[in-house]
Design a protein around this motif. Structure first.
Motif, mmCIF file in Angstrom:
data_model
loop_
_atom_site.group_PDB
_atom_site.id
_atom_site.type_symbol
_atom_site.label_atom_id
_atom_site.label_comp_id
_atom_site.label_asym_id
_atom_site.label_seq_id
_atom_site.Cartn_x
_atom_site.Cartn_y
_atom_site.Cartn_z
ATOM 1 N N ILE A 36 -34.330 26.157 21.280
ATOM 2 C CA ILE A 36 -35.607 25.467 21.167
ATOM 3 C C ILE A 36 -35.502 24.152 21.926
ATOM 4 O O ILE A 36 -34.855 23.209 21.470
ATOM 5 N N GLY A 37 -36.125 24.114 23.082
ATOM 6 C CA GLY A 37 -36.117 22.894 23.898
ATOM 7 C C GLY A 37 -34.708 22.444 24.217
ATOM 8 O O GLY A 37 -33.865 23.236 24.606
ATOM 9 N N ARG A 38 -34.455 21.174 24.035
ATOM 10 C CA ARG A 38 -33.131 20.635 24.274
ATOM 11 C C ARG A 38 -32.405 20.316 22.973
ATOM 12 O O ARG A 38 -31.377 19.657 22.968
ATOM 13 N N SER A 39 -32.944 20.814 21.872
ATOM 14 C CA SER A 39 -32.339 20.535 20.571
ATOM 15 C C SER A 39 -31.153 21.462 20.327
ATOM 16 O O SER A 39 -30.860 22.352 21.123
ATOM 17 N N ARG A 40 -30.507 21.310 19.191
ATOM 18 C CA ARG A 40 -29.380 22.178 18.834
ATOM 19 C C ARG A 40 -29.846 23.374 18.009
ATOM 20 O O ARG A 40 -29.047 24.162 17.540
ATOM 21 N N HIS A 41 -31.147 23.503 17.822
ATOM 22 C CA HIS A 41 -31.704 24.593 17.040
ATOM 23 C C HIS A 41 -32.069 25.777 17.944
ATOM 24 O O HIS A 41 -32.410 25.604 19.102
ATOM 25 N N TRP A 42 -31.989 26.977 17.369
ATOM 26 C CA TRP A 42 -32.273 28.207 18.103
ATOM 27 C C TRP A 42 -33.364 28.966 17.376
ATOM 28 O O TRP A 42 -33.580 28.799 16.183
ATOM 29 N N LEU A 43 -34.045 29.854 18.105
ATOM 30 C CA LEU A 43 -35.108 30.671 17.545
ATOM 31 C C LEU A 43 -34.740 32.142 17.731
ATOM 32 O O LEU A 43 -34.483 32.591 18.848
ATOM 33 N N LEU A 44 -34.705 32.872 16.628
ATOM 34 C CA LEU A 44 -34.407 34.297 16.637
ATOM 35 C C LEU A 44 -35.701 35.051 16.378
ATOM 36 O O LEU A 44 -36.395 34.788 15.396
#
Length: 122
Positions: A36-44
């Motif tokens: 997600i963008g440049r954050s450390r979060h991901w989208l599954l």
């Protein structure tokens, strides 16, 4: 038509050891996994069947740092609609209340309602 669930994986890489192996398997299942963008979060983004395959893989791998993901994906089962439960129940060969509950983690009332509707009792 299958419904695809979008699940946010907060701090995915930081929370998992051997994250590249897990990412590889998730993508092999046909799921979409993106940052997600440049954050450390991901989208599954995955269907119910794909989520089940991921959970089975994680449980069989015995990697303790992946257990948080199993809990998160199992929690996603609670958001299944009645139509999705009907679709899943119709794929089970000899559907019983316990089999439907084991497969989807739905409530007994939901399982009874779905089975009654499949059998034409509703």
């Amino acid at each position: 038509m299958e419904k695809y669930n979008s699940i946010t994986l907060n701090s995915f890489l930081r929370r998992t050891v051997k994250a590249y192996a897990l990412k590889s398997h998730i993508r092999e299942q046909g799921c979409e996994l993106k940052r997600i963008g440049r954050s450390r979060h991901w989208l599954l983004t995955a269907s119910f069947d794909q989520l089940q395959a991921i959970i089975t893989y994680i449980e069989s791998s015995n990697e303790p740092s992946w257990s948080w993901l199993t809990k998160l994906l199992r929690n996603e089962y609670q958001h299944l609609s009645h139509d999705e439960l009907l679709r899943i129940a119709s794929t089970i060969e000899k559907v019983t209340i316990s089999a439907l509950i084991a497969r989807t983690d739905c409530t007994i009332a939901q399982a009874r309602q779905v089975i009654d509707e499949l059998e034409g009792l509703d």
